[in-house]
Enzyme design. Structure first.
Site, PDB file in Angstrom:
ATOM      1  N   SER A 132      23.615  27.824  45.806  1.00  0.00           N
ATOM      2  CA  SER A 132      24.906  27.625  46.482  1.00  0.00           C
ATOM      3  C   SER A 132      25.998  27.792  45.435  1.00  0.00           C
ATOM      4  O   SER A 132      25.739  27.625  44.241  1.00  0.00           O
ATOM      5  CB  SER A 132      24.978  26.205  47.057  1.00  0.00           C
ATOM      6  OG  SER A 132      26.307  25.883  47.444  1.00  0.00           O
ATOM      7  N   TYR A 145      24.143  17.180  45.714  1.00  0.00           N
ATOM      8  CA  TYR A 145      23.925  18.585  46.123  1.00  0.00           C
ATOM      9  C   TYR A 145      24.279  19.515  44.965  1.00  0.00           C
ATOM     10  O   TYR A 145      23.524  20.442  44.650  1.00  0.00           O
ATOM     11  CB  TYR A 145      24.779  18.867  47.357  1.00  0.00           C
ATOM     12  CG  TYR A 145      24.544  20.207  48.032  1.00  0.00           C
ATOM     13  CD1 TYR A 145      23.428  20.422  48.836  1.00  0.00           C
ATOM     14  CD2 TYR A 145      25.458  21.253  47.896  1.00  0.00           C
ATOM     15  CE1 TYR A 145      23.224  21.644  49.482  1.00  0.00           C
ATOM     16  CE2 TYR A 145      25.261  22.467  48.533  1.00  0.00           C
ATOM     17  CZ  TYR A 145      24.145  22.662  49.323  1.00  0.00           C
ATOM     18  OH  TYR A 145      23.956  23.870  49.953  1.00  0.00           O
TER      19      TYR A 145
HETATM   20  N1  LIG Z   1      25.467  27.669  55.401  1.00  0.00           N
HETATM   21  C1  LIG Z   1      26.149  27.516  54.286  1.00  0.00           C
HETATM   22  O1  LIG Z   1      27.387  27.452  54.296  1.00  0.00           O
HETATM   23  C2  LIG Z   1      25.434  27.441  52.960  1.00  0.00           C
HETATM   24  C3  LIG Z   1      26.201  27.552  51.798  1.00  0.00           C
HETATM   25  C4  LIG Z   1      25.576  27.485  50.557  1.00  0.00           C
HETATM   26  C5  LIG Z   1      24.209  27.315  50.485  1.00  0.00           C
HETATM   27  N2  LIG Z   1      23.470  27.210  51.629  1.00  0.00           N
HETATM   28  C6  LIG Z   1      22.029  27.011  51.486  1.00  0.00           C
HETATM   29  O2  LIG Z   1      21.337  27.963  52.261  1.00  0.00           O
HETATM   30  C7  LIG Z   1      20.078  27.417  52.664  1.00  0.00           C
HETATM   31  C8  LIG Z   1      19.910  27.608  54.164  1.00  0.00           C
HETATM   32  O3  LIG Z   1      20.949  26.927  54.815  1.00  0.00           O
HETATM   33  P1  LIG Z   1      21.434  27.255  56.301  1.00  0.00           P
HETATM   34  O4  LIG Z   1      22.889  27.364  56.260  1.00  0.00           O
HETATM   35  O5  LIG Z   1      20.633  28.330  56.887  1.00  0.00           O
HETATM   36  O6  LIG Z   1      21.105  25.831  56.984  1.00  0.00           O
HETATM   37  P2  LIG Z   1      20.319  25.365  58.273  1.00  0.00           P
HETATM   38  O7  LIG Z   1      20.626  26.227  59.431  1.00  0.00           O
HETATM   39  O8  LIG Z   1      20.537  23.894  58.370  1.00  0.00           O
HETATM   40  O9  LIG Z   1      18.795  25.643  57.863  1.00  0.00           O
HETATM   41  C9  LIG Z   1      18.117  24.826  56.966  1.00  0.00           C
HETATM   42  C10 LIG Z   1      16.636  25.121  57.109  1.00  0.00           C
HETATM   43  O10 LIG Z   1      15.912  24.309  56.180  1.00  0.00           O
HETATM   44  C11 LIG Z   1      14.829  23.708  56.879  1.00  0.00           C
HETATM   45  N3  LIG Z   1      14.417  22.459  56.262  1.00  0.00           N
HETATM   46  C12 LIG Z   1      15.179  21.373  55.985  1.00  0.00           C
HETATM   47  N4  LIG Z   1      14.415  20.410  55.464  1.00  0.00           N
HETATM   48  C13 LIG Z   1      13.151  20.906  55.397  1.00  0.00           C
HETATM   49  C14 LIG Z   1      11.906  20.369  54.967  1.00  0.00           C
HETATM   50  N5  LIG Z   1      11.806  19.136  54.472  1.00  0.00           N
HETATM   51  N6  LIG Z   1      10.797  21.148  55.067  1.00  0.00           N
HETATM   52  C15 LIG Z   1      10.885  22.406  55.585  1.00  0.00           C
HETATM   53  N7  LIG Z   1      12.030  22.964  56.000  1.00  0.00           N
HETATM   54  C16 LIG Z   1      13.147  22.197  55.911  1.00  0.00           C
HETATM   55  C17 LIG Z   1      15.346  23.511  58.293  1.00  0.00           C
HETATM   56  O11 LIG Z   1      14.284  23.454  59.224  1.00  0.00           O
HETATM   57  P3  LIG Z   1      13.671  22.125  59.858  1.00  0.00           P
HETATM   58  O12 LIG Z   1      14.790  21.157  60.051  1.00  0.00           O
HETATM   59  O13 LIG Z   1      13.069  22.648  61.121  1.00  0.00           O
HETATM   60  O14 LIG Z   1      12.638  21.660  58.880  1.00  0.00           O
HETATM   61  C18 LIG Z   1      16.112  24.810  58.500  1.00  0.00           C
HETATM   62  O15 LIG Z   1      15.235  25.828  58.905  1.00  0.00           O
HETATM   63  C19 LIG Z   1      20.071  25.958  52.215  1.00  0.00           C
HETATM   64  O16 LIG Z   1      19.352  25.849  51.009  1.00  0.00           O
HETATM   65  C20 LIG Z   1      21.542  25.655  51.968  1.00  0.00           C
HETATM   66  O17 LIG Z   1      21.721  24.649  50.999  1.00  0.00           O
HETATM   67  C21 LIG Z   1      24.055  27.267  52.863  1.00  0.00           C
END
Ligand SMILES: NC(=O)c1ccc[n+]([C@@H]2O[C@H](COP(=O)([O-])OP(=O)(O)OC[C@H]3O[C@@H](n4cnc5c(N)ncnc54)[C@H](OP(=O)(O)O)[C@@H]3O)[C@@H](O)[C@H]2O)c1
Length: 257
Positions: A132, A145
């Site tokens: 991130s 985080y």
């Molecule tokens: N969206 C943004 O603005 C943003 C910005 C910077 C970085 N990121 C990073 O990008 C990545 C993906 O984020 P996203 O935006 O796609 O978020 P999201 O839609 O909330 O997806 C997060 C995913 O992680 C899974 N997850 C969470 N805890 C888990 C566990 N204990 N075991 C297995 N799976 C788990 C969730 O599935 P389940 O709940 O079904 O397990 C979900 O599939 C993350 O690492 C986040 O920190 C996102």
């Protein structure tokens, strides 16, 4: 190595957002994709739509991950699963710290431990770590985080060094705000959450991040794209704050130098 040299992938956090988009993108290249998340329903829908292999497991379940890594030789590993619990560190919650360390960092370390040595032995592999902008910049209220994402950033650098001499590429993806459900997963389903983080903003979509990852994977074997920072055009990081000392309650004046 172009896609044609890779056959299998492991993608964590595949039930929504960036992870689901990456699974879709890799399936378009005919990669056998093993998709991990806890939510079985969305994973099954993804499997029905894309032909990926769903594994409803928690990334912190070391035994389950070890069994998966023993069964399949993964060419591509996308460490994407992530959670956030924003709060000023002065009010930090014990459980939130453990959760973020366990999911966002400890699981990434163990999955790399279980998968990367095989890539090195086969002289073939690509690790994509989703960190991130929080791993590189400060914006307050997210200290745990920031700390764990900085850990993922440093791990990405170190993996390259430890795999040196082999054709194992490591790409760190640093997204800024992406239009996913992460904000609802963090702040709840109230419509005000979308208004605050998504509605009316021009944001990268999960598919844009998946395309960037596909670009890095499709590059020739001689090319390692190490670090990609992907933000909305209308988002910048940085800032400077300077405070005057505040007198403690009851004190007549501020601290003396
Ligand atoms: N969206 C943004 O603005 C943003 C910005 C910077 C970085 N990121 C990073 O990008 C990545 C993906 O984020 P996203 O935006 O796609 O978020 P999201 O839609 O909330 O997806 C997060 C995913 O992680 C899974 N997850 C969470 N805890 C888990 C566990 N204990 N075991 C297995 N799976 C788990 C969730 O599935 P389940 O709940 O079904 O397990 C979900 O599939 C993350 O690492 C986040 O920190 C996102």
């Amino acid at each position: 190595m172009p896609f044609s040299d890779y056959k299998t992938a492991l993608v964590t956090g595949a039930s929504s957002g960036i992870g689901a988009a990456v699974v879709e993108r890799l399936r378009r290249e005919n990669i056998e994709v093993h998709a991990i998340a806890r939510s079985a329903g969305p994973l099954q829908e993804l499997a029905a739509r894309t032909g990926c292999i769903a594994h409803a497991i928690d990334v912190t379940d070391r035994k389950a991950i070890a069994a998966l890594a023993a069964e399949t030789e993964f060419d591509i590993l996308v460490n994407n699963a992530g959670v956030d619990r924003p709060k000023k560190f002065l009010e930090a919650d014990e459980g939130d710290i453990d959760l973020l360390v366990d999911v966002n960092l400890r699981a990434v370390l163990h999955i790399c431990r279980l998968v990367v040595p095989g890539m090195v032995a086969r002289d073939r592999g690509h690790v994509v770590n989703i960190s991130s902008i929080a791993g590189n910049y400060n914006f307050g209220g997210n200290s745990t985080y920031h700390a764990v994402k900085a850990g993922v950033a440093m791990l990405s650098n170190q993996l390259r060094i430890d795999a040196f001499g082999k054709r194992v590429r490591v790409t760190e993806i640093c997204p800024g705000r992406v239009a996913t459900d992460i904000f609802n997963h963090v702040h709840g389903d109230d419509p005000s959450v979308r208004e605050r983080f998504i509605d009316g903003f021009e944001l990268p979509q999960a598919s844009d991040i998946a395309e960037a990852i596909a670009f890095a994977i499709a590059a020739p074997v001689a090319v390692n794209i190490g670090h990609m920072e992907i933000t909305p055009t209308l988002q910048v990081m940085g800032g400077l704050q300077t405070a005057k000392p505040q007198a403690a309650p009851g004190a007549s004046e501020g601290p003396k130098r």
